[in-house]
Design a protein around this motif. Structure first.
Motif, short mmCIF file in Angstrom:
data_model
loop_
_atom_site.label_atom_id
_atom_site.label_comp_id
_atom_site.label_asym_id
_atom_site.label_seq_id
_atom_site.Cartn_x
_atom_site.Cartn_y
_atom_site.Cartn_z
N VAL A 49 3.05 -11.99 -2.32
CA VAL A 49 2.98 -11.23 -3.56
C VAL A 49 2.72 -9.79 -3.17
O VAL A 49 1.76 -9.50 -2.46
N LYS A 50 3.60 -8.90 -3.61
CA LYS A 50 3.43 -7.50 -3.26
C LYS A 50 2.25 -6.93 -4.03
O LYS A 50 2.09 -7.18 -5.22
N ILE A 51 1.42 -6.16 -3.34
CA ILE A 51 0.26 -5.54 -3.97
C ILE A 51 0.56 -4.06 -4.16
O ILE A 51 0.91 -3.37 -3.20
N SER A 52 0.43 -3.58 -5.37
CA SER A 52 0.65 -2.16 -5.63
C SER A 52 -0.49 -1.35 -5.03
O SER A 52 -1.57 -1.87 -4.74
N ARG A 53 -0.27 -0.07 -4.86
CA ARG A 53 -1.30 0.81 -4.32
C ARG A 53 -2.54 0.78 -5.20
O ARG A 53 -3.67 0.71 -4.72
N THR A 54 -2.35 0.81 -6.52
CA THR A 54 -3.48 0.80 -7.45
C THR A 54 -4.28 -0.49 -7.32
O THR A 54 -5.51 -0.45 -7.25
N ASP A 55 -3.59 -1.63 -7.28
CA ASP A 55 -4.29 -2.91 -7.13
C ASP A 55 -4.98 -3.01 -5.77
O ASP A 55 -6.10 -3.52 -5.67
N TYR A 56 -4.33 -2.52 -4.73
CA TYR A 56 -4.94 -2.54 -3.40
C TYR A 56 -6.24 -1.75 -3.41
O TYR A 56 -7.26 -2.21 -2.90
N GLU A 57 -6.20 -0.55 -3.97
CA GLU A 57 -7.40 0.29 -4.01
C GLU A 57 -8.51 -0.37 -4.84
O GLU A 57 -9.68 -0.34 -4.46
N ARG A 58 -8.15 -0.97 -5.97
CA ARG A 58 -9.14 -1.64 -6.82
C ARG A 58 -9.78 -2.80 -6.07
O ARG A 58 -11.01 -2.94 -6.03
N MET A 59 -8.94 -3.64 -5.45
CA MET A 59 -9.46 -4.80 -4.72
C MET A 59 -10.27 -4.36 -3.50
O MET A 59 -11.29 -4.97 -3.17
N SER A 60 -9.83 -3.32 -2.84
CA SER A 60 -10.55 -2.81 -1.68
C SER A 60 -11.94 -2.32 -2.09
O SER A 60 -12.93 -2.58 -1.39
N ASN A 61 -12.04 -1.66 -3.22
CA ASN A 61 -13.34 -1.20 -3.71
C ASN A 61 -14.26 -2.38 -4.04
O ASN A 61 -15.47 -2.30 -3.80
#
Length: 100
Positions: A49-61
């Motif tokens: 599942v491709k992760i968008s930059r916004t979702d990646y940053e949210r999940m990373s936080n």
């Protein structure tokens, strides 16, 4: 006269090499704000599942906050797509089994 031509030719070659190497290093290490988000898993893998930059940053936080102790471990369910790709993001002291 021949010596001057050899010196000019050598200088031109050296200049081309320096400019080329400098451009390659600059290109490799520059990351413009408009760059495409990197892929964190093999796109041909089953269930990718491709992760968008916004979702990646949210999940990373979320992961960072859990690792710091600012959020409960249960908050990691919102970061599951990221953790499925990179379980090493979870600090070992949380004692979670991150193998799937």
């Amino acid at each position: 006269m021949k010596k001057a031509k050899k010196i000019m030719f050598s200088s031109a070659i050296a200049t081309v090499l320096i400019v080329g190497v400098s451009a390659a290093v600059y290109t490799q290490h520059s990351s413009p704000a408009t760059s495409v988000a990197p892929q964190y898993s093999d796109p041909s893998a089953p269930g990718f599942v491709k992760i968008s930059r916004t979702d990646y940053e949210r999940m990373s936080n979320i992961v960072i906050s859990v690792n710091k102790g600012d959020l409960p471990v249960s908050a990691l369910k919102d970061a599951e797509p990221l953790l499925a790709r990179s379980p090493e993001y979870i600090t070992k002291k949380l004692g979670l089994n991150t193998t799937h």
